[in-house]
Design an enzyme around this catalytic site. Structure first.
Site, PDB file in Angstrom:
ATOM      1  N   HIS A   7       0.874  -1.342   0.146  1.00 18.13           N
ATOM      2  CA  HIS A   7       0.142   0.149  -0.146  1.00 18.13           C
ATOM      3  C   HIS A   7       0.780   1.189   0.058  1.00 18.13           C
ATOM      4  O   HIS A   7       1.967   1.290   0.190  1.00 18.13           O
ATOM      5  CB  HIS A   7      -0.840   0.037   1.142  1.00 18.13           C
ATOM      6  CG  HIS A   7      -0.354  -0.030   2.578  1.00 18.13           C
ATOM      7  ND1 HIS A   7      -0.113  -1.219   3.021  1.00 18.13           N
ATOM      8  CD2 HIS A   7       0.057   1.053   3.305  1.00 18.13           C
ATOM      9  CE1 HIS A   7       0.462  -0.722   4.286  1.00 18.13           C
ATOM     10  NE2 HIS A   7       0.649   0.576   4.493  1.00 18.13           N
ATOM     11  N   HIS A  79       3.786   7.213   3.864  1.00 15.84           N
ATOM     12  CA  HIS A  79       5.022   5.923   3.748  1.00 15.84           C
ATOM     13  C   HIS A  79       4.346   5.113   2.568  1.00 15.84           C
ATOM     14  O   HIS A  79       3.080   5.191   2.204  1.00 15.84           O
ATOM     15  CB  HIS A  79       5.099   5.138   4.900  1.00 15.84           C
ATOM     16  CG  HIS A  79       3.906   4.420   5.450  1.00 15.84           C
ATOM     17  ND1 HIS A  79       3.053   4.789   6.416  1.00 15.84           N
ATOM     18  CD2 HIS A  79       3.449   3.008   5.130  1.00 15.84           C
ATOM     19  CE1 HIS A  79       2.039   4.069   6.605  1.00 15.84           C
ATOM     20  NE2 HIS A  79       2.421   2.810   5.993  1.00 15.84           N
ATOM     21  N   GLU A 130       7.669   1.045   5.057  1.00 13.96           N
ATOM     22  CA  GLU A 130       7.225  -0.195   5.948  1.00 13.96           C
ATOM     23  C   GLU A 130       7.583  -1.463   5.229  1.00 13.96           C
ATOM     24  O   GLU A 130       7.298  -1.558   3.937  1.00 13.96           O
ATOM     25  CB  GLU A 130       5.878   0.150   6.211  1.00 13.96           C
ATOM     26  CG  GLU A 130       5.318  -1.060   7.144  1.00 13.96           C
ATOM     27  CD  GLU A 130       3.719  -0.894   7.403  1.00 13.96           C
ATOM     28  OE1 GLU A 130       3.094  -0.061   6.729  1.00 13.96           O
ATOM     29  OE2 GLU A 130       3.124  -1.586   8.368  1.00 13.96           O
TER      30      GLU A 130
END
Lengths: 134, 134
Positions: A7, A79, A130
């Site tokens: 994502h 992010h 991440e």
């Protein structure tokens, strides 16, 4: 090591307005809002055919995205999350290569219930990254 | 209206170092650098299984990303690009909904040879959004 883009997270000051914009103006499939009190955020997912956009809004005090929104009051890209097969092996390789893992340096259980870690943006072209084990 | 996430663009101050980081530390498939003099950027693509990351570096004077890197000297996420089937129809719908298209308000031929437009970040949660017709 990295696989799919799981994502892109976008922090937004008004979650309902952002969800409406993606649903009605951009015509995307948009989830309901879910509070994640353990992570200090409320999330809405935009489901695209090949990946997801995660809209983030602060929840409670000490939200990890409160500072970001204070600096970026209109919101902004927060992010990107890449998938990895083995987050322990990934963490070892990244630390050996000199990258800094945020927090205590070890993977944690993330907002999606899977092991995650965050890498220091200064080590990755100014981008908060991440990694999520899938 | 929007379909797949075509790419996430990350502006970087050192293209070779960024490509090496993605290739050798993150273990991704990384393209060669390509100068795009008509667009004022040099690009490197990170090929993920479901989408791409586009690394952008300024090329020549008046690069459209020079200002972004002046404000973000370590680099950072610059834009996301969503695919659409019909960019003319998309532009009409977005303008009718009050979103601002950058430039003269009409689609242009983008860095990948396809019709694109960019939407004003203030209209989209602080995020610069490119639409590309595929």
């Amino acid at each position: 090591m990295i696989g799919k883009l799981n994502h892109v997270a976008i922090a937004v000051p008004d979650l309902e307005a952002a969800a409406d914009l993606y649903r009605n103006t951009l015509g995307a499939t948009v989830s309901e809002a879910v509070d994640q009190p353990d992570h200090g955020v409320t999330t809405v997912f935009i489901e695209l055919p090949n990946t997801k956009i995660e809209l983030l809004h602060p929840l409670g005090e000490n939200s990890p995205i409160a500072g970001f929104l204070a600096k970026n009051p209109a919101g902004g890209m927060h992010h990107v999350c890449y998938e990895v097969d083995d987050i322990t092996a990934a963490a070892e390789k990244l630390k050996a290569d000199g990258l800094r893992i945020l927090g205590d340096g070890n993977p944690k259980i993330g907002a999606h219930g899977k092991p995650v870690l965050f890498l220091h943006p200064k080590d990755l072209c100014g981008t908060l990254v991440e990694l999520e084990e899938v």
